[in-house]
Design an enzyme around this catalytic site. Structure first.
Site, PDB file in Angstrom:
ATOM      1  CG  HIS A 139      35.041  43.936  30.058  1.00 56.52           C
ATOM      2  ND1 HIS A 139      33.786  44.172  30.575  1.00 56.52           N
ATOM      3  CD2 HIS A 139      35.901  44.618  30.841  1.00 56.52           C
ATOM      4  CE1 HIS A 139      33.873  44.993  31.611  1.00 56.52           C
ATOM      5  NE2 HIS A 139      35.146  45.277  31.787  1.00 56.52           N
ATOM      6  CG  PHE A 140      35.567  40.225  32.837  1.00 57.42           C
ATOM      7  CD1 PHE A 140      36.871  40.677  32.963  1.00 57.42           C
ATOM      8  CD2 PHE A 140      34.531  41.006  33.328  1.00 57.42           C
ATOM      9  CE1 PHE A 140      37.141  41.881  33.608  1.00 57.42           C
ATOM     10  CE2 PHE A 140      34.800  42.211  33.956  1.00 57.42           C
ATOM     11  CZ  PHE A 140      36.099  42.661  34.095  1.00 57.42           C
TER      12      PHE A 140
END
Length: 149
Positions: free
Chosen positions: A50-51
């Site tokens: 993420h991410f």
């Protein structure tokens, strides 16, 4: 100086790595207000997904950090004065707002204020800030259950 260090936090909260999202408590007003700190590092397990190219702390985890701070506020006195422990369960999240991203290197300041406590229900307002800027705010309600040892 910390009001509550990590050892004291671990005595009160049932959460453990990787889900413990409070590093210390820096301010406490009995039954009314608490300020906690979460140091956000690139080593957090959620940043792997993420991410990967632009690590951002998930908003739901910012809310969870606020919820853990609210548990510390509501349990601090009961734990230290009476030796009791309580489990808190989310009952509601209202008025959640996200204002900016939280990234590795940020320090989340989690401020919780008690709005209302009736029987085994707590309603609190939380605000998370980074460098004095609001990143998230929400009203949190929890139901409590005493843990019998």
């Amino acid at each position: 100086m910390s009001v509550l260090d990590i050892e004291g936090i671990l005595e009160i909260l049932p959460h453990r790595y990787p889900f413990l999202l409070i590093d210390r408590v820096i301010e406490y007003e009995e039954g009314a207000r608490l300020v906690a700190i979460k140091n956000v590092t690139i080593n957090e397990p959620f940043f792997c997904g993420h991410f990967p190219e632009r690590p951002v702390m998930p908003g739901v985890l910012i809310l969870e950090a606020l919820a853990q701070a609210s548990v510390l506020l509501s349990n601090y006195e009961a734990h230290h004065a009476k030796g009791k422990k309580y489990m808190h369960f989310f009952a509601a999240i209202d008025n959640a707002r996200f204002k900016q991203m939280v990234v590795p290197g940020d320090q989340l300041r989690l401020e919780i204020g008690n709005i209302r406590h009736k029987r085994n229900f707590w309603k609190m307002h939380g605000e998370a800030t980074v460098d004095g800027k609001l990143v998230c705010s929400a009203d949190l309600m929890s139901a409590t259950e005493e843990i019998k040892e």
